[in-house]
Design a protein around this motif. Structure first.
Motif, short mmCIF file in Angstrom:
data_model
loop_
_atom_site.label_atom_id
_atom_site.label_comp_id
_atom_site.label_asym_id
_atom_site.label_seq_id
_atom_site.Cartn_x
_atom_site.Cartn_y
_atom_site.Cartn_z
N LEU A 111 18.38 60.64 3.56
CA LEU A 111 19.11 59.37 3.53
C LEU A 111 18.25 58.17 3.13
O LEU A 111 18.76 57.06 3.04
CB LEU A 111 19.71 59.09 4.92
CG LEU A 111 20.65 60.13 5.52
CD1 LEU A 111 21.06 59.72 6.92
CD2 LEU A 111 21.87 60.32 4.64
N VAL A 112 16.97 58.41 2.91
CA VAL A 112 16.03 57.30 2.70
C VAL A 112 16.48 56.34 1.60
O VAL A 112 16.51 55.12 1.79
CB VAL A 112 14.61 57.84 2.38
CG1 VAL A 112 13.67 56.68 2.01
CG2 VAL A 112 14.05 58.58 3.58
N GLY A 113 16.85 56.87 0.45
CA GLY A 113 17.24 56.01 -0.68
C GLY A 113 18.42 55.12 -0.35
O GLY A 113 18.39 53.90 -0.54
N ALA A 114 19.48 55.73 0.20
CA ALA A 114 20.70 54.97 0.52
C ALA A 114 20.43 53.94 1.61
O ALA A 114 20.89 52.79 1.53
CB ALA A 114 21.80 55.92 0.95
N VAL A 115 19.67 54.33 2.62
CA VAL A 115 19.41 53.42 3.75
C VAL A 115 18.53 52.26 3.32
O VAL A 115 18.76 51.11 3.73
CB VAL A 115 18.77 54.21 4.92
CG1 VAL A 115 18.16 53.27 5.94
CG2 VAL A 115 19.82 55.10 5.59
N GLN A 116 17.52 52.52 2.50
CA GLN A 116 16.63 51.44 2.07
C GLN A 116 17.35 50.44 1.16
O GLN A 116 17.02 49.26 1.14
CB GLN A 116 15.39 52.01 1.38
CG GLN A 116 14.40 52.66 2.34
CD GLN A 116 13.78 51.67 3.31
OE1 GLN A 116 13.54 50.50 2.98
NE2 GLN A 116 13.51 52.13 4.53
#
Length: 226
Positions: A111-116
């Protein structure tokens, strides 16, 4: 006579008092969109509590790979569901991580990309997983709240402990607290170690009372009270 006519001509007719309009309800679009990653018992309980307290269905979104879980949510709560965790993370203003502790690391790292990009308030209800680990797995520099609800939340009578990191402002803290209060009482702890105590007492403690009740029931049956 002329004066009387002019008075009548100049007199202004009173318009009938306008009927009062009913107060406008706040627009559902003004509420934060709450996304759930994971749709197990606790996630369903939180969503049901929010709906009971007036949260709009259109401002809830839940993801789960299990089609049975999604179908149950759609039928019982009538909320939107998705198979893709990233689709939920990309839209949520508040993202609740409601997966098993043992898979939380793997899930968050996807989820890193979407959350950042979105930078939502993160609420983790995974037992025993440190707040710093959750933040690091999601790429860092995020507002994160760690919460520990207990089994009684399933019937709306829960007791939850909460702890937030320094990036969580007062508005975010209030939002997190209101979500957990939808299923019972909620209280903040001063340091994260105290949340481990909350987990042991209110999280695991009720199970011992259930065990004692089962023992009492068994004794009653043995004595012929069945």
């Amino acid at each position: 006579m002329a004066a009387n006519k002019s008075k009548k001509r100049g007199a202004r007719r009173r318009s009938p008092r306008a009927a009062r309009k009913p107060a406008r309800k706040p627009s559902p679009a003004g509420r934060p969109l709450i996304g759930f990653v994971g749709a197990g018992n606790m996630a369903r309980s939180l969503a049901a509590g929010l709906l009971k307290n007036g949260w709009p269905r259109t401002r809830l979104l839940m993801s789960d790979p299990d089609s049975g879980q999604r179908r149950a949510l759609e039928q019982t709560l009538r909320v939107r569901t998705d198979t893709d965790n990233n689709a939920v993370a990309a839209r949520a203003d508040i993202l609740i991580l409601a997966v098993k502790p043992q898979i939380l690391r793997d899930v968050t790292q996807t989820l890193v990309g979407a959350v950042q990009r979105k930078r939502p308030l993160i609420i983790s209800i995974a037992a025993g997983v440190r707040l710093g680990d959750v933040e690091r797995w999601l790429g860092g520099a995020l507002a994160v709240v760690r919460a520990m609800p207990n089994t009684a939340a399933l019937i709306g009578s829960g007791a939850s402990g909460l702890y937030a990191n320094a990036a969580t402002d007062s508005t975010m803290r209030a939002q997190a607290e209101s979500i957990l209060r939808a299923v019972g009482v909620a209280a903040w702890v001063d340091n994260e170690d105290q949340l481990d105590t909350v987990t042991a007492l209110s999280g695991s403690g009720p199970a011992y009372f259930f065990l004692m009740m089962e023992a009492l029931e068994g004794a009653a049956i043995e004595q012929g009270l069945a």
